[in-house]
Design a protein around this motif. Structure first.
Motif, PDB file in Angstrom:
ATOM      1  N   ASN A   5     -33.696  -0.188 -20.347  1.00 35.57           N
ATOM      2  CA  ASN A   5     -32.364  -1.053 -20.280  1.00 35.57           C
ATOM      3  C   ASN A   5     -30.768   0.022 -20.528  1.00 35.57           C
ATOM      4  O   ASN A   5     -30.571  -0.680 -21.895  1.00 35.57           O
ATOM      5  CB  ASN A   5     -32.484  -2.119 -20.709  1.00 35.57           C
ATOM      6  CG  ASN A   5     -33.412  -3.052 -19.827  1.00 35.57           C
ATOM      7  OD1 ASN A   5     -33.636  -2.724 -18.769  1.00 35.57           O
ATOM      8  ND2 ASN A   5     -34.400  -3.531 -20.563  1.00 35.57           N
ATOM      9  N   ASP A 111     -33.570  -2.762 -15.700  1.00 38.09           N
ATOM     10  CA  ASP A 111     -32.926  -4.597 -15.236  1.00 38.09           C
ATOM     11  C   ASP A 111     -31.949  -4.470 -14.967  1.00 38.09           C
ATOM     12  O   ASP A 111     -31.188  -4.371 -15.532  1.00 38.09           O
ATOM     13  CB  ASP A 111     -33.688  -5.745 -16.344  1.00 38.09           C
ATOM     14  CG  ASP A 111     -33.435  -6.585 -15.927  1.00 38.09           C
ATOM     15  OD1 ASP A 111     -33.717  -7.312 -15.357  1.00 38.09           O
ATOM     16  OD2 ASP A 111     -33.485  -7.685 -17.105  1.00 38.09           O
ATOM     17  N   GLU A 340     -38.575  -3.658 -24.828  1.00 40.17           N
ATOM     18  CA  GLU A 340     -38.304  -3.810 -23.716  1.00 40.17           C
ATOM     19  C   GLU A 340     -39.667  -4.579 -23.435  1.00 40.17           C
ATOM     20  O   GLU A 340     -40.018  -4.806 -21.899  1.00 40.17           O
ATOM     21  CB  GLU A 340     -37.783  -2.491 -22.963  1.00 40.17           C
ATOM     22  CG  GLU A 340     -36.175  -2.660 -23.537  1.00 40.17           C
ATOM     23  CD  GLU A 340     -36.036  -0.992 -21.995  1.00 40.17           C
ATOM     24  OE1 GLU A 340     -37.085  -0.349 -22.138  1.00 40.17           O
ATOM     25  OE2 GLU A 340     -35.188  -0.554 -22.712  1.00 40.17           O
ATOM     26  N   GLN A 341     -40.806  -4.609 -24.023  1.00 42.04           N
ATOM     27  CA  GLN A 341     -41.949  -4.584 -24.280  1.00 42.04           C
ATOM     28  C   GLN A 341     -42.372  -6.312 -23.456  1.00 42.04           C
ATOM     29  O   GLN A 341     -41.800  -7.035 -24.379  1.00 42.04           O
ATOM     30  CB  GLN A 341     -43.069  -4.377 -24.791  1.00 42.04           C
ATOM     31  CG  GLN A 341     -43.068  -3.171 -25.584  1.00 42.04           C
ATOM     32  CD  GLN A 341     -42.561  -1.375 -23.264  1.00 42.04           C
ATOM     33  OE1 GLN A 341     -43.768  -2.172 -23.016  1.00 42.04           O
ATOM     34  NE2 GLN A 341     -41.685  -0.717 -23.471  1.00 42.04           N
ATOM     35  N   PRO A 342     -43.381  -6.361 -22.933  1.00 36.43           N
ATOM     36  CA  PRO A 342     -43.531  -8.152 -22.819  1.00 36.43           C
ATOM     37  C   PRO A 342     -43.997  -8.656 -24.364  1.00 36.43           C
ATOM     38  O   PRO A 342     -44.906  -7.698 -24.845  1.00 36.43           O
ATOM     39  CB  PRO A 342     -44.967  -8.148 -21.341  1.00 36.43           C
ATOM     40  CG  PRO A 342     -44.103  -6.722 -21.041  1.00 36.43           C
ATOM     41  CD  PRO A 342     -43.865  -5.993 -21.976  1.00 36.43           C
ATOM     42  N   GLN A 343     -43.613  -9.683 -24.398  1.00 32.66           N
ATOM     43  CA  GLN A 343     -43.942  -9.993 -25.181  1.00 32.66           C
ATOM     44  C   GLN A 343     -45.646 -11.087 -25.731  1.00 32.66           C
ATOM     45  O   GLN A 343     -45.796 -11.697 -24.737  1.00 32.66           O
ATOM     46  CB  GLN A 343     -42.978 -11.103 -26.336  1.00 32.66           C
ATOM     47  CG  GLN A 343     -41.391 -10.791 -26.560  1.00 32.66           C
ATOM     48  CD  GLN A 343     -41.708  -9.633 -27.103  1.00 32.66           C
ATOM     49  OE1 GLN A 343     -42.101 -10.040 -28.867  1.00 32.66           O
ATOM     50  NE2 GLN A 343     -41.541  -8.003 -27.618  1.00 32.66           N
ATOM     51  N   LYS A 344     -46.378 -10.496 -26.281  1.00 33.18           N
ATOM     52  CA  LYS A 344     -47.246 -11.424 -26.508  1.00 33.18           C
ATOM     53  C   LYS A 344     -47.517 -13.167 -26.694  1.00 33.18           C
ATOM     54  O   LYS A 344     -47.007 -13.031 -27.912  1.00 33.18           O
ATOM     55  CB  LYS A 344     -48.612 -10.443 -27.107  1.00 33.18           C
ATOM     56  CG  LYS A 344     -48.751  -9.545 -26.687  1.00 33.18           C
ATOM     57  CD  LYS A 344     -49.939  -8.920 -27.612  1.00 33.18           C
ATOM     58  CE  LYS A 344     -50.317  -7.462 -26.622  1.00 33.18           C
ATOM     59  NZ  LYS A 344     -51.078  -6.457 -27.640  1.00 33.18           N
ATOM     60  N   ILE A 345     -47.864 -13.285 -26.253  1.00 31.99           N
ATOM     61  CA  ILE A 345     -47.496 -14.841 -26.903  1.00 31.99           C
ATOM     62  C   ILE A 345     -48.891 -15.376 -28.023  1.00 31.99           C
ATOM     63  O   ILE A 345     -50.089 -15.349 -27.537  1.00 31.99           O
ATOM     64  CB  ILE A 345     -48.252 -16.133 -25.365  1.00 31.99           C
ATOM     65  CG1 ILE A 345     -46.323 -15.733 -24.420  1.00 31.99           C
ATOM     66  CG2 ILE A 345     -48.195 -17.538 -25.958  1.00 31.99           C
ATOM     67  CD1 ILE A 345     -46.187 -16.842 -22.970  1.00 31.99           C
TER      68      ILE A 345
END
Length: 347
Positions: A5, A111, A340-345
């Motif tokens: 990004n 993105d 930029e990495q997906p956040q862990k829930i």
């Protein structure tokens, strides 16, 4: 490895004036070309028919024509036509935000919704007639971060560039490093030294004596994602150094746009902008030729370094105080990549 990004220099305008250009940036294979009214376009370098490289085709009336079976692609990634076929059901391919600015073509490989052209940092030298610029492009087989390290610590000049810009006083002068937000600045000042060959030539280019002591400076600015602007110059000793009157100095900005291709290769857009005798085209060519030799020396060292690192991936490297600029720049790069990495829930 590299933030996506972000705006990266993809090419120079002349690279796409006559035909499409295929270039991999941050592991994204992209075809660049001039669409309708000469506007720059960037699409996935993949024909939806048989997967051919669209960049191997041609541009006709602002459309990209695949060189395999004649499929015609629009700037929006949608197939416009194909000989003897109905194309309404063809899937669209990915497009990339692209901007032509400051004499370069910039692309956003991440993105698209976040791609704001205002995020391209200002370059005064690229927009002012008081500056001249000359540069080039090298395809370098190394991790772009190795080049960040190289440019944020210029101690290597004494050894790698001994016949052009290197001198022993570089080793002997302290370096200061500071980080402000997402930017890193390293500075080195050398007073009362004799100018090395490259700077002697530039002093002559500004009609100044080249055989007298000078005050020399190097101020390296790291700007995310991987751009480095280096303020460099010399002034006749005792005239104010960095702040000397223009009549007593020669100063320039070394321009380094580092665009990752893959994890172990990069596109290196290099050059020098100067604000003395900007209309002297012979001087511009002379400086460019000198810089080309300097950066070719860097390339040789870094490619050999990359080969070593691939052969010995588990070897621990030493960090010294001169490495502070590169270390701080890498921390910023790592932070941008992590964001930029997906956040862990949490469960």
């Amino acid at each position: 490895m590299f933030p996506k990004n972000a705006w990266y220099v993809a090419c120079t305008p002349d690279e796409i004036d006559a035909k499409p250009l295929g270039r991999t940036i941050c592991n994204e294979r992209i075809a660049f070309y001039r669409g309708e009214e000469g506007r720059v376009a960037a699409v996935e370098d993949f024909c939806p028919h048989r997967g051919a490289a669209l960049s191997k085709g041609q541009v006709c009336e602002g459309k990209l024509v695949c060189g395999y079976h004649g499929l015609v692609m629009g700037c929006d990634g949608k197939t416009v036509s194909m000989p003897g076929q109905r194309v309404q059901g063809f899937p669209a391919i990915r497009t990339y935000p692209v901007v032509e600015k400051h004499g370069f073509v910039w692309v956003w490989p991440g993105d698209a919704a976040q791609a704001d052209p205002a995020k391209i940092h200002p370059l005064e030298w690229a927009e002012s007639p008081d500056w001249a610029y000359g540069g080039g492009l090298y395809h370098v087989q190394c991790d772009y971060r190795l080049m960040v390290d190289n440019l944020m610590d210029l101690t290597h000049e004494t050894y790698v560039h001994a016949t052009s810009i290197g001198q022993k006083e570089i080793d002997e002068s302290p370096v200061s490093t500071k980080t402000v937000g997402d930017r890193v600045v390293t500075s080195r000042f050398m007073n009362g030294v004799m100018p090395p060959p490259f700077w002697r030539a530039n002093l002559r280019g500004n009609h100044l004596a080249d055989d007298v002591p000078v005050d020399r400076w190097q101020v390296c600015h790291f700007i995310p994602p991987s751009h480095i602007m280096i303020e460099v110059g010399v002034a006749h000793a005792g005239k104010g150094g960095y702040d000397a009157d223009p009549k007593d100095k020669v100063s320039s900005i070394v321009v380094d746009f580092l665009t990752p291709e893959t994890e172990t290769s990069m596109w290196y857009f290099w050059g020098m902008a100067r604000n003395f005798n900007p209309r002297d085209t012979n001087l511009t060519a002379q400086i460019r030729e000198g810089q080309a030799r300097v950066f070719a020396e860097d390339t040789e060292v870094l490619e050999a370094q990359q080969r070593n690192l691939l052969l010995y991936p588990n070897r621990r490297l030493l960090m010294l105080n001169i490495d502070a600029g590169g270390v701080q720049a890498r921390r910023i790069i790592d932070r941008l990549v992590a964001a930029e990495q997906p956040q862990k829930i949490a469960a």
